[in-house]
Motif scaffolding. Structure first.
Motif, short mmCIF file in Angstrom:
data_model
loop_
_atom_site.label_atom_id
_atom_site.label_comp_id
_atom_site.label_asym_id
_atom_site.label_seq_id
_atom_site.Cartn_x
_atom_site.Cartn_y
_atom_site.Cartn_z
N UNK A 21 0.77 -1.23 0.00
CA UNK A 21 0.00 0.00 0.00
C UNK A 21 0.80 1.28 0.00
N UNK A 22 2.13 1.19 0.17
CA UNK A 22 2.98 2.38 0.18
C UNK A 22 3.65 2.56 -1.17
N UNK A 23 3.66 3.81 -1.67
CA UNK A 23 4.38 4.11 -2.91
C UNK A 23 5.87 4.07 -2.62
N UNK A 24 6.59 3.16 -3.28
CA UNK A 24 8.03 3.01 -3.04
C UNK A 24 8.87 3.16 -4.30
N UNK A 25 8.22 3.17 -5.48
CA UNK A 25 8.95 3.32 -6.73
C UNK A 25 8.06 4.07 -7.72
N UNK A 26 8.72 4.78 -8.65
CA UNK A 26 7.95 5.63 -9.55
C UNK A 26 8.76 5.97 -10.79
N UNK B 33 15.87 -4.00 -2.68
CA UNK B 33 14.89 -5.01 -3.08
C UNK B 33 14.71 -5.20 -4.58
N UNK B 34 15.57 -4.63 -5.40
CA UNK B 34 15.50 -4.72 -6.87
C UNK B 34 14.24 -4.06 -7.44
#
Length: 147
Positions: A55-60, A87-88
């Motif tokens: 649920x958390x935005x971690x990549x963009x 975490x790749x």
């Protein structure tokens, strides 16, 4: 694995827009100590690729059709939140972005403006350097193309 969402600007929720702008500021302005205008007016024509973990935005990333940024389709604002870089997720968000360009733009050739220290990362994804290094916002960059 990341949960990937690909959206046009008009499809972003207010919460998603807030989170992506906050994360871009956290990485590109604060972490990289680079004062520049992140909100550049191009988000409205970009396609946004968001990577969520629990649920958390971690990549963009944001992608552009040919002619909207460069003459070729392009990927920019590539980021992974600092605490998630082991975490790749960078590979996952880029692979999703490359696929999104194929779907939304119906092309395979992609141009990026890469920070020089990430050349090996982008080489692994099939991008090759073109031209000379240059400074963008006082950070060394190089143009790269994937066919």
């Amino acid at each position: 694995m990341l949960e990937i969402k690909t959206k046009l600007f008009s499809e972003l929720t207010t919460q998603e827009l807030y989170e992506l702008l906050q994360l871009r500021s956290e990485v590109f302005v604060v972490e990289q100590d680079c004062i520049y205008q992140d909100i550049d007016g191009k988000d409205k024509i970009a396609i946004h690729v968001l990577g969520f973990k629990e649920g958390d935005l971690v990549a963009y990333t944001r992608i552009f059709k040919p002619g909207d940024y460069f003459d070729l389709a392009s990927i920019g604002r590539v980021l992974v939140a600092k605490k998630h870089r082991q975490n790749s997720y960078g590979y996952q968000i880029m692979e999703a972005s490359i696929n999104a360009i194929k779907v939304y733009c119906n092309v395979n050739t992609i141009k990026i403006s890469a920070q020089v220290y990430l050349k090996t990362f982008y080489n692994y994804l099939g991008f090759k350097e073109v031209g000379e290094e240059y400074l963008e916002d006082d950070i060394p960059h190089i143009a790269m193309i994937k066919n």
